[in-house]
Design a protein around this motif. Sequence first.
Motif, PDB file in Angstrom:
ATOM      1  N   SER A 230       0.841  -1.192   0.000  1.00 52.18           N
ATOM      2  CA  SER A 230       0.000   0.000   0.000  1.00 52.18           C
ATOM      3  C   SER A 230       0.873   1.238   0.000  1.00 52.18           C
ATOM      4  O   SER A 230       1.963   1.242   0.579  1.00 52.18           O
ATOM      5  CB  SER A 230      -0.871  -0.008   1.254  1.00 52.18           C
ATOM      6  OG  SER A 230      -1.472   1.251   1.440  1.00 52.18           O
ATOM      7  N   GLY A 231       0.384   2.325  -0.611  1.00 51.77           N
ATOM      8  CA  GLY A 231       1.027   3.625  -0.450  1.00 51.77           C
ATOM      9  C   GLY A 231       0.839   4.079   0.984  1.00 51.77           C
ATOM     10  O   GLY A 231       0.118   3.455   1.770  1.00 51.77           O
ATOM     11  N   LYS A 232       1.530   5.181   1.333  1.00 54.80           N
ATOM     12  CA  LYS A 232       1.409   5.695   2.702  1.00 54.80           C
ATOM     13  C   LYS A 232       1.214   7.196   2.650  1.00 54.80           C
ATOM     14  O   LYS A 232       1.737   7.855   1.748  1.00 54.80           O
ATOM     15  CB  LYS A 232       2.682   5.406   3.493  1.00 54.80           C
ATOM     16  CG  LYS A 232       2.954   3.949   3.718  1.00 54.80           C
ATOM     17  CD  LYS A 232       4.182   3.777   4.591  1.00 54.80           C
ATOM     18  CE  LYS A 232       4.525   2.326   4.757  1.00 54.80           C
ATOM     19  NZ  LYS A 232       5.266   1.781   3.636  1.00 54.80           N
ATOM     20  N   MET A 233       0.542   7.736   3.636  1.00 58.15           N
ATOM     21  CA  MET A 233       0.298   9.177   3.753  1.00 58.15           C
ATOM     22  C   MET A 233      -0.225   9.692   2.412  1.00 58.15           C
ATOM     23  O   MET A 233      -1.312   9.342   2.009  1.00 58.15           O
ATOM     24  CB  MET A 233       1.580   9.923   4.152  1.00 58.15           C
ATOM     25  CG  MET A 233       2.452   9.192   5.161  1.00 58.15           C
ATOM     26  SD  MET A 233       1.981   9.533   6.857  1.00 58.15           S
ATOM     27  CE  MET A 233       2.884  11.028   7.131  1.00 58.15           C
ATOM     28  N   LYS A 234       0.585  10.499   1.700  1.00 60.32           N
ATOM     29  CA  LYS A 234       0.083  11.114   0.466  1.00 60.32           C
ATOM     30  C   LYS A 234      -0.246  10.070  -0.610  1.00 60.32           C
ATOM     31  O   LYS A 234      -1.099  10.305  -1.454  1.00 60.32           O
ATOM     32  CB  LYS A 234       1.092  12.131  -0.066  1.00 60.32           C
ATOM     33  CG  LYS A 234       2.451  11.558  -0.429  1.00 60.32           C
ATOM     34  CD  LYS A 234       3.376  12.675  -0.898  1.00 60.32           C
ATOM     35  CE  LYS A 234       4.790  12.140  -1.081  1.00 60.32           C
ATOM     36  NZ  LYS A 234       5.715  13.202  -1.465  1.00 60.32           N
ATOM     37  N   SER A 235       0.427   8.944  -0.591  1.00 63.23           N
ATOM     38  CA  SER A 235       0.135   7.917  -1.606  1.00 63.23           C
ATOM     39  C   SER A 235      -0.810   6.832  -1.055  1.00 63.23           C
ATOM     40  O   SER A 235      -0.958   5.772  -1.639  1.00 63.23           O
ATOM     41  CB  SER A 235       1.440   7.278  -2.103  1.00 63.23           C
ATOM     42  OG  SER A 235       2.211   6.775  -1.015  1.00 63.23           O
TER      43      SER A 235
END
Lengths: 653, 189
Positions: A230-235
């Motif tokens: 998974s992406g994180k924060m903004k992604s």
Amino acid sequence: MQKKFYLLSVALVLAIVVIVMTGCPSGKTGSTVSGDAASKVYVAPGQHDELYGFISGGFSGQVSVIGIPSGRLFRVIPVFSQDAEKGWGYSEETKPMLMTSHGFIPWDDAHHPELSETEGMADGRWLFINGNNTPRVARIDLTTFRTSEIIELPNSGGNHSSPFATENTEYVVAGTRFSVPYPNSDVSIEDYKAKFKGAISFIKIDKTTGAMDLAFQIMMPGFDYDLARSGKMKSGNWMFFSMYNTEQANTLLEVNASQNDKDFIAAINWKKAEEYIAQGKFKEVSGEYYHNTYNEGTHTATSEVKNKVKCLIPEECPGLVYYMPTPKSPHGCDVNPTGEYIVGGGKLAQVVTVFSFDKMLKAIDEKKFEKTIDGIPVLDYKSVVHGEVEKIGLGPLHTEFDDNGNGYTSMFVSSEIVKWNVKDLKVLDRVPTYYSIGHLLVPGGNTRHPYGKYVIALNKITKDRYLPTGPELTQSAQLFDITGDKMKLLSDFPTIGEPHYAQAIAADKIKDKSKQFYKLEDNKHPYKCLTEAEARVERKGNTVHVWLTAIRSHFMPDNIEGVKIGDEVYFHVTNLEQDWDVPHGFAIQGAANSELLIMPGETQTLKWVPKKVGIYPMYCTDFCSALHQEMQGYVRVSPASSAVKISWNKPTN
Amino acid sequence: MNKTSSLIFAIAALLLVIVYFTPIWTIGLEAPQYPEGIGLKIMISGIEGKKPNDLQSLNGLNHYIGMQKINPESIVELKIMPYIILFFIVFGILIALVKKKILGWIWVGLFAMVGIVGLYDFYLWEFDYGHNLNPHAAIKVPGMTYQPPMIGSLQLLNFTATSYPGIGGIVIGLAILIAVYALLMKKKS
């Protein structure tokens, strides 16, 4: 000629001297462990480890629970494989957990444990794990350390890029490793390119119960989907998937799927997918799958059969999927703690490729596409790449991160861990692993805030590392200290099965929530027997039900007569204890299933079909008390024609 | 009794309300297999485990040595004790209102007597549980009885039994002392 021979001899002698002086690299690692290593992994008797570790058992189909840093094994959680020790998949209550559209499948290949997350951090509620062989995802409850739920994935051919979770566990994903016809059907394998597709499933997770629901699939081109993150924060709205065999070969893949210089990492916008689903832009596709749930109240699993799945087709859903060209047959596809960098481990390349999320958004915005494949834009490599880590090693597989901006990448071929800086792409340190490391983990290394104290190598081969045990040797894990500039080997220890991947979490997040026993008053099992007064035997045709209680140190009833050849006997055993760590076991001679291991307050059922006339002892298998050896009874089995009536003995205490 | 001493006497009586919510006595047991301990709280109206299932577990363990099951329902003292305490609360408040010193001393005397009888009764129960054992018990140690101590610790086979007054018991003692103090207070000159 003679001179040449002379020079050659000198060179040979020198080479031998060099090898002897520097020591052979054959697992004689005494010298590579520094003096204080023992104290760093020593957890004194009675003390608790700092972290829980969950290691997949690979072809064992299970998950092991260890302490970190000690490496001590606490429990093997049965998931996809029958486990006679615990009656898992043998008791009548647990058999439905292993049901699939292919029938009862008592085994799987468990690869990637994934802790549930809240705001990008492991929250200690559930552990998910994939079954690669007969595509499935399981959810383990971390209050009971038992498998609560298993969902099958239709139209999939090997669930490998799974079960990676989004930042708030909105979804766990399941990308098929082997593309198959979609929906699966009887076609020629030579029609691979035309008819085989790669299904990527999104499983919705209920916020409070953790219940899984196959929300939708995305029908991707017929490549091999390998790993995801998974992406994180903004992604955070994006999920990234690595893939190989973009050649779409269907035979001798080791050559034919290794021709393209670049394969892809796919970026899938799952928020966009939700919008398309809400707009009704999906097709309903047939595909039979089982959804098995274990109910803690009835202590019984049930299977639900489902037949349809919502399917999104990228061509009809612009903005849903983009491809980023990635050298070469990438395996790992990992996102750093800030969510800005996506790291592709180019298994057959000698580089690790780092993409920039900001650059990816910009390239999408400016439509910098090399081409499109089945409606999926392939982003221009130069526009999205942050850089390549060169000469990093051979066979880069998988990367996790510390909290200081560094990546740790496993090198399968050169058998080492390489530490490098994610921003400037400089290699900082390398340590050998023994041998052939697959994945690795840093506690919290896949989350927003890695704990950054250890990296653990998960090795495929051990050869001379331990006392030999014949041709079959254990796999291993190795613990390294990463608090300093240089990685330091602290210890290594054997694992169960093959440790494909592992995750770790601070012990505090789990230990106080751990259940001690099941409350008898909450027992809703249809054949529960909550008091010895209710213990009894009943015949219904050829079926005999035994309401049996177990408490230190006797069964009630303890002697049973009137069972006949041709009967099916169901022992419903309720453990009446309400105390911590007092399980009872139940076994009867000639049981074709396993024993039962019944936790306090629980009811479990053993089916028994006696084949021969005679007397059969039954007994408790778990050393429960000082009078455990006395915890026994007999069942008399008479010929089918016998007139012996059902009767049972209830001794007074 | 003057105003201050009657007020203090009333407080002594009202303190007894606490006895309804706290154990008057506690018995704790520790063994190698029970590092977390197992124990009983004796309330004025019942016997509870320190942890929810301790009573059941203890009864299970005690059957090995042939001890009778502890069944709070069958102990009649636990049925009348709440009324006795209620009597002392109401009587005590009345005394504080009528300010009669002699009644105050009767209250103290009666209450102290009830306390002594109660402790003796508790001892008899403990004696009975500890000595009146099933002759067919699985574990019989010659000469061994299992009476837990009234106060202090005692090793009983693998268990260390520790017995102390609970908050409720201490409150009863305190109430009597405070009442005595109130009755002995000298008038300010």
